[in-house]
Motif scaffolding. Structure first.
Motif, PDB file in Angstrom:
ATOM      1  N   GLY A   1       0.833  -1.208   0.000  1.00  0.00           N
ATOM      2  CA  GLY A   1       0.000   0.000   0.000  1.00  0.00           C
ATOM      3  C   GLY A   1       0.866   1.256   0.000  1.00  0.00           C
ATOM      4  O   GLY A   1       1.788   1.384   0.798  1.00  0.00           O
ATOM      5  N   PHE A   2       0.575   2.167  -0.913  1.00  0.00           N
ATOM      6  CA  PHE A   2       1.254   3.474  -0.978  1.00  0.00           C
ATOM      7  C   PHE A   2       0.207   4.556  -0.738  1.00  0.00           C
ATOM      8  O   PHE A   2      -0.908   4.453  -1.241  1.00  0.00           O
ATOM      9  CB  PHE A   2       1.864   3.708  -2.370  1.00  0.00           C
ATOM     10  N   ASP A   3       0.585   5.610  -0.032  1.00  0.00           N
ATOM     11  CA  ASP A   3      -0.335   6.742   0.109  1.00  0.00           C
ATOM     12  C   ASP A   3      -0.102   7.774  -0.981  1.00  0.00           C
ATOM     13  O   ASP A   3      -0.981   8.568  -1.295  1.00  0.00           O
ATOM     14  CB  ASP A   3      -0.240   7.379   1.496  1.00  0.00           C
ATOM     15  N   ASP A   4       1.085   7.764  -1.558  1.00  0.00           N
ATOM     16  CA  ASP A   4       1.427   8.753  -2.586  1.00  0.00           C
ATOM     17  C   ASP A   4       2.506   8.131  -3.450  1.00  0.00           C
ATOM     18  O   ASP A   4       3.345   7.383  -2.944  1.00  0.00           O
ATOM     19  CB  ASP A   4       1.965  10.034  -1.929  1.00  0.00           C
ATOM     20  N   LEU A   5       2.457   8.414  -4.739  1.00  0.00           N
ATOM     21  CA  LEU A   5       3.526   7.951  -5.631  1.00  0.00           C
ATOM     22  C   LEU A   5       4.148   9.181  -6.261  1.00  0.00           C
ATOM     23  O   LEU A   5       3.447   9.990  -6.880  1.00  0.00           O
ATOM     24  CB  LEU A   5       2.955   7.058  -6.732  1.00  0.00           C
ATOM     25  N   SER A   6       5.464   9.320  -6.111  1.00  0.00           N
ATOM     26  CA  SER A   6       6.126  10.386  -6.857  1.00  0.00           C
ATOM     27  C   SER A   6       6.044  10.015  -8.332  1.00  0.00           C
ATOM     28  O   SER A   6       5.839   8.844  -8.684  1.00  0.00           O
ATOM     29  CB  SER A   6       7.582  10.507  -6.422  1.00  0.00           C
ATOM     30  N   ALA A   7       6.207  11.011  -9.202  1.00  0.00           N
ATOM     31  CA  ALA A   7       6.144  10.723 -10.633  1.00  0.00           C
ATOM     32  C   ALA A   7       7.226   9.706 -11.016  1.00  0.00           C
ATOM     33  O   ALA A   7       6.989   8.812 -11.827  1.00  0.00           O
ATOM     34  CB  ALA A   7       6.300  12.013 -11.431  1.00  0.00           C
ATOM     35  N   ALA A   8       8.404   9.838 -10.405  1.00  0.00           N
ATOM     36  CA  ALA A   8       9.497   8.904 -10.723  1.00  0.00           C
ATOM     37  C   ALA A   8       9.147   7.492 -10.262  1.00  0.00           C
ATOM     38  O   ALA A   8       9.494   6.507 -10.933  1.00  0.00           O
ATOM     39  CB  ALA A   8      10.793   9.383 -10.073  1.00  0.00           C
TER      40      ALA A   8
ATOM     41  N   THR B   1       3.323  17.837   3.210  1.00  0.00           N
ATOM     42  CA  THR B   1       2.817  17.117   2.039  1.00  0.00           C
ATOM     43  C   THR B   1       1.292  17.115   2.097  1.00  0.00           C
ATOM     44  O   THR B   1       0.703  17.167   3.171  1.00  0.00           O
ATOM     45  CB  THR B   1       3.279  15.651   2.065  1.00  0.00           C
ATOM     46  N   ARG B   2       0.659  17.055   0.963  1.00  0.00           N
ATOM     47  CA  ARG B   2      -0.795  16.939   0.906  1.00  0.00           C
ATOM     48  C   ARG B   2      -1.144  15.717   0.077  1.00  0.00           C
ATOM     49  O   ARG B   2      -0.414  15.374  -0.851  1.00  0.00           O
ATOM     50  CB  ARG B   2      -1.437  18.169   0.248  1.00  0.00           C
ATOM     51  N   PRO B   3      -2.279  15.069   0.377  1.00  0.00           N
ATOM     52  CA  PRO B   3      -2.694  13.931  -0.454  1.00  0.00           C
ATOM     53  C   PRO B   3      -2.878  14.392  -1.897  1.00  0.00           C
ATOM     54  O   PRO B   3      -3.326  15.514  -2.123  1.00  0.00           O
ATOM     55  CB  PRO B   3      -4.033  13.510   0.146  1.00  0.00           C
ATOM     56  N   PHE B   4      -2.552  13.525  -2.844  1.00  0.00           N
ATOM     57  CA  PHE B   4      -2.642  13.925  -4.250  1.00  0.00           C
ATOM     58  C   PHE B   4      -4.083  14.227  -4.660  1.00  0.00           C
ATOM     59  O   PHE B   4      -5.002  13.463  -4.393  1.00  0.00           O
ATOM     60  CB  PHE B   4      -2.095  12.827  -5.172  1.00  0.00           C
TER      61      PHE B   4
ATOM     62  N   VAL C   1       0.346  10.936 -24.456  1.00  0.00           N
ATOM     63  CA  VAL C   1       1.300  11.053 -23.356  1.00  0.00           C
ATOM     64  C   VAL C   1       0.761  12.065 -22.341  1.00  0.00           C
ATOM     65  O   VAL C   1       0.493  13.218 -22.685  1.00  0.00           O
ATOM     66  CB  VAL C   1       2.684  11.510 -23.865  1.00  0.00           C
ATOM     67  N   VAL C   2       0.579  11.617 -21.113  1.00  0.00           N
ATOM     68  CA  VAL C   2       0.088  12.493 -20.043  1.00  0.00           C
ATOM     69  C   VAL C   2       1.156  12.561 -18.952  1.00  0.00           C
ATOM     70  O   VAL C   2       1.580  11.529 -18.423  1.00  0.00           O
ATOM     71  CB  VAL C   2      -1.240  11.974 -19.443  1.00  0.00           C
ATOM     72  N   ALA C   3       1.596  13.783 -18.660  1.00  0.00           N
ATOM     73  CA  ALA C   3       2.587  13.964 -17.592  1.00  0.00           C
ATOM     74  C   ALA C   3       1.857  14.279 -16.292  1.00  0.00           C
ATOM     75  O   ALA C   3       0.925  15.086 -16.276  1.00  0.00           O
ATOM     76  CB  ALA C   3       3.539  15.095 -17.946  1.00  0.00           C
ATOM     77  N   VAL C   4       2.259  13.628 -15.208  1.00  0.00           N
ATOM     78  CA  VAL C   4       1.742  13.957 -13.869  1.00  0.00           C
ATOM     79  C   VAL C   4       2.935  14.231 -12.961  1.00  0.00           C
ATOM     80  O   VAL C   4       4.015  13.671 -13.155  1.00  0.00           O
ATOM     81  CB  VAL C   4       0.894  12.804 -13.272  1.00  0.00           C
ATOM     82  N   ASP C   5       2.736  15.107 -11.970  1.00  0.00           N
ATOM     83  CA  ASP C   5       3.865  15.433 -11.072  1.00  0.00           C
ATOM     84  C   ASP C   5       3.863  14.555  -9.827  1.00  0.00           C
ATOM     85  O   ASP C   5       4.801  14.584  -9.044  1.00  0.00           O
ATOM     86  CB  ASP C   5       3.864  16.925 -10.708  1.00  0.00           C
ATOM     87  N   ALA C   6       2.811  13.786  -9.628  1.00  0.00           N
ATOM     88  CA  ALA C   6       2.675  12.821  -8.536  1.00  0.00           C
ATOM     89  C   ALA C   6       1.330  12.177  -8.764  1.00  0.00           C
ATOM     90  O   ALA C   6       0.555  12.622  -9.628  1.00  0.00           O
ATOM     91  CB  ALA C   6       2.704  13.493  -7.163  1.00  0.00           C
ATOM     92  N   ILE C   7       1.045  11.132  -7.997  1.00  0.00           N
ATOM     93  CA  ILE C   7      -0.276  10.522  -8.106  1.00  0.00           C
ATOM     94  C   ILE C   7      -0.481   9.629  -6.892  1.00  0.00           C
ATOM     95  O   ILE C   7       0.484   9.271  -6.213  1.00  0.00           O
ATOM     96  CB  ILE C   7      -0.428   9.758  -9.444  1.00  0.00           C
ATOM     97  N   SER C   8      -1.727   9.304  -6.623  1.00  0.00           N
ATOM     98  CA  SER C   8      -2.001   8.279  -5.609  1.00  0.00           C
ATOM     99  C   SER C   8      -2.417   7.030  -6.365  1.00  0.00           C
ATOM    100  O   SER C   8      -2.862   7.117  -7.515  1.00  0.00           O
ATOM    101  CB  SER C   8      -3.122   8.745  -4.683  1.00  0.00           C
ATOM    102  N   PRO C   9      -2.304   5.856  -5.749  1.00  0.00           N
ATOM    103  CA  PRO C   9      -2.745   4.646  -6.459  1.00  0.00           C
ATOM    104  C   PRO C   9      -4.199   4.747  -6.914  1.00  0.00           C
ATOM    105  O   PRO C   9      -4.552   4.270  -7.985  1.00  0.00           O
ATOM    106  CB  PRO C   9      -2.538   3.545  -5.420  1.00  0.00           C
ATOM    107  N   LEU C  10      -5.051   5.403  -6.084  1.00  0.00           N
ATOM    108  CA  LEU C  10      -6.452   5.560  -6.460  1.00  0.00           C
ATOM    109  C   LEU C  10      -6.587   6.359  -7.757  1.00  0.00           C
ATOM    110  O   LEU C  10      -7.273   5.950  -8.693  1.00  0.00           O
ATOM    111  CB  LEU C  10      -7.216   6.256  -5.323  1.00  0.00           C
ATOM    112  N   TYR C  11      -5.913   7.511  -7.828  1.00  0.00           N
ATOM    113  CA  TYR C  11      -6.009   8.345  -9.032  1.00  0.00           C
ATOM    114  C   TYR C  11      -5.299   7.701 -10.224  1.00  0.00           C
ATOM    115  O   TYR C  11      -5.668   7.942 -11.374  1.00  0.00           O
ATOM    116  CB  TYR C  11      -5.476   9.756  -8.769  1.00  0.00           C
TER     117      TYR C  11
END
Lengths: 409, 395
Positions: free
Chosen positions: A127-134, B62-65, B122-132
């Motif tokens: 489980g991850f709460d956030d994924l960096s783009a990398a 940090t804030r949730p994505f 091609v879609v660039a994202v700067d971060a993401i959550s598994p849900l999104y």
């Protein structure tokens, strides 16, 4: 001089016990969910899982100088950090590692290595709460046997009911926030600027022992009608708006919203104030209606009550408008996050509200809003702990300028 | 002529924010073009600010994505997730606002209407959550996901003239706020009270957003690690104190760090070994700052730090600053190979932190540096107080 040792344990607060019990709750939630490991990088989740002390910094520094927790269903968590102060004293030295800089590909390689070493190289559900783009782009090929799932539900399940130490931290945070607000309230008068109120607030919270401020304090002057305020997508009231150097005028209605940290736990303070003038009869009526909503809610706050029951009793007889803001909630929980589960009266819907059942240890912020379009409205926040047989108030700031004395409930 | 302050001037002086936003967005679109990115989704506050100019309620940490701004390359169309138009620049039409919601499916429904997303390759994202990550599958079914943080890191690196002006303003506010904390630094004050002194002055100057609540910490004697988190500890006469904090002006960071001696009476003479320590710190700082020139790499900065006899650093020697922290340049845990890959260019703004020590004491302080085509310019100007004054007196 206050040393870490004296802060660590007082008769009504034992931080080591709090960390131990929190980790236990989180690991039980992992077991129920069948999660093999959690990789947590959000500040609040890391604090919750490990008790790590983290600095209060803007978001970009927070992600670029991360402290990351790797939690297994058993045993102490692993902490990845550049900070010598982050780890709590009981965390074994071999569970404290250098930082995983996951904003960069090299950091993702290191993360994959850590997962292989600590979680194992077989098929695992992490489980991850956030994924960096990398991480999003790089981890799947570096760790093909890791199935990435959302940690949100597991973490929320652990957090929703607080231990007595957690409640005590929230109580202290709320107390500091409220004490600071007496000085702010005294400065609310025609000619004061919003930023001057923030100035007083900042000085007082740190004198009183806050460990951090968490949001830009809000002192919003309400336009009397929705039409006169900012455009909104949903046609409801715009709130909360960011503070500027706006100058308060006589007769303004100010809705405020502030929050601080005590040992990682949030306060939530909200009141409505009138500037330079006693409330009008209409404003007093708004306040009375708001009190009635809260009284109806408090009569139902006890274990077993559902969220949908609370939204039902909140509704005002003969009034179409629901007494809360459409984009928010009637009630939210508070803990390491300033708004967390249980969320009640949101766009998650009626079925979601029905699924929420109050239980001892939940800490709720009741946030009804009375809006009288053309004449602004009244909003305050009341913080309550759900106990075995009812509730305990954690907020105690008077409803100035409407009532001088103690709280009406 | 540089005029520092936060009020608008009727002649349009100070920062031209419309031009600032326009130039930033042009840079993003150009980078998307070069890298073949069809749509950029920004979720982090600083990136949303860079792409859309949205002034949102500031929250620390940090804030949730959550998706916050969506930029489509082909049309230049920009959508922002915001329930109202307060803090949203006028160039973003009202029908390009998407309602914020605790229910991700509602946000998704708002984003589905954006032309160009469904067909994006091609879609660039700067971060993401598994849900999104899962939800994005239905929003842009045929898209390959691209590292938007890497893209924006390069775009944000070199500053426009307006951005530099914002940073100068932020530095001036940070230094004024630090001066207020120093006014309150005397035996008996707690470390945490100094955080309040700093932020109160910041708010008095019209800014309510700290970049970091900072380090107001007594520096341990001997080999104990540096502390960075202010506590309830009372500061005593003779303590060396690390003072480091920053502010955000229009999102741009100004940070200042000093080591200050807590004196019973300001202006009294200080021991010679502390004066010597400051002289060594100055030499280290000068060596690194002098290396901040176009064409140099992070590895050159690290070499200059060693030449200047800096103590083993406890954080990056240099990092890039703009809308908050941008990336380490030298001396981070990413190692020498990464440092070599960071090339210094004109119009970058760096924060340089130098650290020196002797048997009993340490000196840690930072400066902000503007890289120019010629000499590097120090953006921080405040003195080093008692430690530096002694040097002047003795020489």
């Amino acid at each position: 001089v206050t040393s870490a040792a004296t802060r660590e344990r007082t008769p009504d607060l034992d931080l080591a016990r709090m960390r131990r019990e929190r980790l236990g709750k989180l690991q039980r939630a992992m077991e129920v969910d069948g999660t093999d490991a959690l990789v947590l990088s959000g500040n609040t989740a890391v604090r919750y899982a490990t008790g790590a002390q983290l600095p209060s910094v803007e978001g970009e520094r927070a992600v670029h100088e991360p402290t990351i927790a790797l939690v297994l269903p058993e045993g102490p968590p692993h902490l990845y950090t550049a900070s010598a102060e982050a780890a709590p004293p009981e965390l074994p030295a071999d569970h404290v590692h250098g930082p995983l800089l996951v904003e960069f590909p090299a950091g993702v390689v290191a993360l994959a290595g850590a997962l292989g070493e600590i979680v194992g190289t077989g098929e695992v559900r992490v489980g991850f709460d956030d994924l960096s783009a990398a991480t999003l782009v790089g981890l799947p090929s570096l760790a093909p046997k890791v199935t990435i799932v959302d940690a949100g539900a597991v973490v929320a399940a652990a957090k929703v009911c607080k231990t007595s130490d957690e409640v005590e931290c929230i109580r202290r945070a709320q107390r500091i926030n409220e004490l600071a607000m007496y000085d702010v309230y005294a400065a609310v008068r025609p000619g004061a600027r919003q930023t001057e109120l923030s100035q007083i607030f900042y000085r007082r919270i740190f004198e009183l022992g806050a460990t951090a401020n968490i949001l830009d304090p809000v002192w919003q002057v309400m336009a009397p009608s929705i039409e006169d305020g900012p455009f909104t997508v949903h046609g409801d009231v715009a709130f909360p708006l960011a503070t500027t150097d706006h100058i308060l005028r006589r007769g303004d209605v100010v809705m405020n919203d502030t929050g601080i940290h005590y040992e990682g736990y949030c306060s939530d303070f909200g009141r409505t104030w009138t500037v330079g003038r006693d409330p009008t009869p209409r404003q007093r009526d708004q306040f009375e209606r708001w009190k009635d909503v809260v009284a109806r809610l408090l009569a139902e706050v006890r274990p077993g009550t559902t969220g949908s029951r609370l939204t039902q009793v909140a509704a005002e007889p003969g009034v179409d408008r629901r007494p809360w803001l459409d984009h928010f909630w009637l009630i939210h929980g508070v803990g390491v996050d300033s708004a967390e589960m249980p969320l009640i009266g949101t766009h998650l819907g009626e079925q979601f509200d029905r699924s929420i059942v109050l239980a001892p240890g939940m800490v709720l912020v009741l946030e009804p809003v009375i809006w009288d379009d053309g004449y602004a409205g009244y909003r305050s926040e009341e913080v309550v702990e759900v106990t075995e047989d009812g509730f305990r108030l954690l907020s105690s700031f008077p409803y100035l300028p409407f009532e001088q004395g103690p709280l009406p409930w | 002529v540089v005029t520092l302050g936060v009020a608008a001037l009727e002649d349009g002086g100070r920062v031209d924010f419309a031009r600032l936003r326009n130039e930033r967005r042009e840079r993003v679109l150009r980078a998307m073009e070069e890298q073949g990115v069809d749509v950029l989704i920004a979720g982090r506050a600083a990136n949303i600010r860079y792409v859309a100019g949205a002034r949102r309620l500031h929250l620390s940490g940090t804030r949730p994505f959550l998706p916050g701004a969506v930029l489509v390359r082909e049309t230049g169309d920009l959508h922002v997730v915001s329930t109202w138009d307060d803090g949203i620049p006028a160039e973003i039409p009202l029908d390009h606002l998407v309602m914020q919601s605790p229910n991700p499916l509602n946000i998704l429904a708002g984003l589905e209407k954006i032309g160009g997303l469904k067909t994006a390759r091609v879609v660039a994202v700067d971060a993401i959550s598994p849900l999104y990550r899962q939800l994005l599958g239905s929003l842009a079914p045929s898209a390959r996901l691209f590292d938007g943080t890497a893209l924006l890191r390069i775009v944000r690196s070199r500053k426009t003239a307006d951005e530099i002006q914002c940073i100068r303003t932020a530095v001036a506010i940070a230094e004024s706020s630090m001066a207020a904390a120093i006014d309150d630094l005397r035996p008996g004050v707690t470390e945490r009270a100094l955080v309040g002194s700093f932020e109160a002055r910041m708010a008095q100057l019209g800014i309510t957003t700290p970049a970091s609540e900072g380090s107001f910490c007594v520096i341990p004697r001997g080999a104990a690690p540096l502390r960075r988190m202010a506590s309830a500890r009372a500061i005593d006469a003779g303590d060396l104190v690390l003072l480091s904090a920053g502010v955000l002006y229009a999102g741009y960071e100004g940070t200042v760090g000093r080591t200050w001696l807590c004196q019973t009476r300001p202006g009294t003479r200080i021991p010679a070994d502390l004066a010597d320590l400051h002289a060594r710190w100055t030499a280290t700082r000068d060596a690194v700052v002098d290396a901040c020139r176009p064409g140099a790499t992070g590895a050159d900065l690290a070499a200059a730090y060693r030449t200047g006899n800096g103590a083993p650093p406890t954080g990056p020697i240099a990092y890039s600053v703009g809308l908050g922290y941008e990336r380490p340049i030298a001396g981070s845990a990413l190692g020498p190979e990464y440092d070599s890959s960071c090339t210094i260019e004109a119009d970058m703004v760096l924060c340089v932190e130098a650290h020196v020590r002797n048997e009993i004491a340490r000196h840690v302080a930072s400066e902000m540096v503007l890289v120019t085509a010629g000499e590097p310019e120090l953006l921080t100007t405040m003195s080093h107080g008692p430690l530096a004054e002694q040097v002047t007196e003795g020489s």
